[in-house]
Design a protein around this motif. Structure first.
Motif, PDB file in Angstrom:
ATOM      1  N   TYR A 240      -5.639   0.813  -1.257  1.00  0.00           N
ATOM      2  CA  TYR A 240      -4.751   1.435  -1.885  1.00  0.00           C
ATOM      3  C   TYR A 240      -5.379   2.153  -3.064  1.00  0.00           C
ATOM      4  O   TYR A 240      -5.215   1.613  -4.168  1.00  0.00           O
TER       5      TYR A 240
ATOM      6  N   TYR B 114      -1.613   4.554  -3.475  1.00  0.00           N
ATOM      7  CA  TYR B 114      -1.258   4.993  -1.855  1.00  0.00           C
ATOM      8  C   TYR B 114      -2.464   4.925  -1.236  1.00  0.00           C
ATOM      9  O   TYR B 114      -3.634   4.890  -1.573  1.00  0.00           O
TER      10      TYR B 114
ATOM     11  N   TYR C 173       2.621   4.267   0.183  1.00  0.00           N
ATOM     12  CA  TYR C 173       2.377   3.518  -1.196  1.00  0.00           C
ATOM     13  C   TYR C 173       2.643   2.095  -1.117  1.00  0.00           C
ATOM     14  O   TYR C 173       3.270   1.386  -0.415  1.00  0.00           O
TER      15      TYR C 173
END
Length: 538
Positions: free
Chosen positions: A202, A211, A300
């Motif tokens: 992420y 994300y 996310y």
């Protein structure tokens, strides 16, 4: 569907129906008396049958660690199914042919009726997790397919519990055992927290947080346009404005369809209505080598994010050695062989047990399942209930003793562990509710008889009623009455009917005798049932 056969199967397929309903007799309570947690000492087949009136279809999560049937005589829970209790049971149920059974036949005879009762106790949206190794895994898989339905098989998880591998194998140093998972048709996993190793994926950030990008185009099976035609539709992208939409706004908008890597038509993972609602979570990038745009989802990461667990579980929390160290820290060394580590049960509970759910373990061993439930309740403020069943004599001295120390706290100095709080009640299996001649055993008490009558009529859990001592409750459109007095004969007549207060579409009324004609019973919507007891003794 192919079925597994073995010597004695025809004797045990429906044996769970013949197992008597026994009373659960409370011996003592520890900690919070209203906890609802139970530890039961006794044959788990009879204990599971005793739980049916109150818990059929209510247990959300079942975990069992049955004997693996290795033939190893050194285990505390004798692991070649030659335990005297099991041998006695086989002799009574299977009969003379039981003397010729192989250890695999014996194991299957022992497991089948227990699994049948566990299936009845499991909630429609629940799941059962069964630890096993290769000695019986393939036999277990076939009988679970038969009992739970092969369509309800979820997974065969490889649990890495000895990373170095065991040296006792002739050809392979086995490093794992299996965990078979089944459900009853409506189970939806809670998922598990995102593992730490995923964190580095992420890397991207916007105003909503960190994300990663996931392609919206469907991969794998059913990914062609012809497989799901309704998932083939265009997005429209304006390069200048960096705007993505599902309707064309400007003639400069670029159409983006889902194309497979070979250029043929594919489909999206989301339907058009979902894409409309979640359009802000989508972005566009040009695919290298193809010279065309594709749509990606912004996935996310949050503290609440959950993902599907993998088909193998590996980490120190799943290691057999961890379980040994845990039990040693609580009860001292050499008190129990091969206890399950708390980690495996905790990982299971995260996937299937919400804060108010019931968790059952009918091969309780050292009580790891209760330990995991209590830990989770302490961590999130939940009120999950556990039910443990252990047939061996250490049910009090080891199983219950561990749970007591977990509740109260254990260890000293820097190694001291704070108690979780909570409590449990300890039960022994008591007398059967019915005598062999079919009459009620009135010595067990009227409330146990009422619970049994209610369950046999409705298959629903029993809740004691306030007020009318004869009224059992209403199920559907039918009201149920148990007109019983220990020391006198009861008669269903106009006098009793005049006292019925609860309105219902029809009535089932138990009494010793009936003074009403068939025509009157029909007129009042009453079905009379005779109480099965020996009236001549009154």
């Amino acid at each position: 569907m192919p079925e597994l056969t073995w010597i004695g199967k025809e004797k045990v397929v429906n044996h769970h129906q013949a197992v008597p309903f026994r009373v659960l007799e409370e011996q003592y309570s520890h900690g919070a008396e209203t906890s609802g947690n139970m530890i039961i000492h006794g044959d788990n087949l009879e204990a599971l049958k005793a739980l049916l009136p109150r818990y059929e279809g209510r247990v959300k999560c079942i975990y069992i660690d049955p004997p693996y049937n290795t033939g190893n005589e050194g285990w505390v829970y004798n692991d070649n199914v030659n335990d005297p209790k099991i041998k006695k049971w086989l002799g009574e149920v299977v009969g003379k042919e039981g003397e010729d059974l192989s250890r695999h036949d014996k194991w299957l005879c022992m497991m089948y009726p227990r699994l049948k009762l566990l299936q009845k106790l499991l909630a429609d949206d629940g799941a059962i997790f069964i630890s096993i190794d290769d000695n019986e895994k393939f036999n277990l898989k076939q009988i679970c397919d038969e009992i739970f339905g092969n369509q309800n098989f979820i997974a065969d998880i490889a649990v890495i519990n000895n990373l170095k591998g065991r040296s006792d194998g002739k050809y392979i140093a086995t490093a794992h055992e299996s965990l078979l998972i089944y459900h009853k048709g409506s189970f939806i996993t809670n998922g598990v927290s995102v593992p730490e190793e995923y964190d580095k994926e992420y890397k991207l950030v916007d105003k909503y947080g960190r994300y990663r990008l996931l392609g919206l185009r469907k991969r794998g099976s059913n990914s062609r346009r012809i497989d799901r035609p309704n998932l083939w539709y265009p997005f429209y992208y304006n390069e200048e404005l960096n705007r993505l939409a599902l309707t064309r706004i400007d003639n400069c908008d670029i159409e983006i369809y889902p194309h497979l890597s070979d250029g043929t038509d594919g489909n999206w993972r989301w339907g058009k209505e979902t894409a409309k609602v979640r359009i802000e979570q989508l972005t566009v990038q040009k695919v290298k080598g193809r010279g065309e745009y594709d749509v990606f989802q912004k996935d996310y990461i949050t503290d609440e994010k959950r993902i599907k667990p993998k088909s193998f579980w590996m980490g120190p929390e799943f290691a057999a050695e961890t379980g040994t160290l845990e039990i040693k820290s609580i009860l001292g060394k050499d008190v129990f062989s091969t206890p399950k580590p708390i980690g495996i049960i905790s990982y299971i509970l995260k996937q299937c047990a919400l804060p108010d759910d019931i968790v059952l373990d009918s091969f309780a061993g050292s009580g790891t399942t209760a330990h995991a439930v209590l830990n989770m309740n302490k961590a999130d403020g939940g009120s999950r209930k556990f039910i443990l069943v252990e047939m061996e004599d250490y049910a009090d001295s080891i199983t219950a003793e561990r749970v007591k120390r977990v509740i109260d706290g254990y260890g000293e100095g820097k190694s001291a562990v704070e108690g979780t709080g909570g409590g449990f009640s300890f039960f022994e299996l008591g007398a059967p509710l019915l005598y062999p001649d079919g009459n009620l055993n009135e010595a067990v008490g009227v409330e146990k008889i009422r619970e049994y009558i209610w369950y046999t009529e409705t298959k629903a859990s029993y809740a004691p009623q306030d007020g009318d001592g004869y009224y059992l409750g209403k199920h559907g459109e039918t009201g149920y009455y148990f007109y019983y007095e220990p020391d006198r004969v009861t008669s269903l007549g106009h006098t009793f009917l005049s006292q019925v207060q609860e309105k219902a579409g029809g009535y089932v009324i138990y009494a010793d005798r009936c003074d009403l004609s068939d025509a009157e019973l029909s007129e009042y919507g009453v079905k009379f049932k005779k109480i099965p007891r020996d009236i001549t003794k009154i």
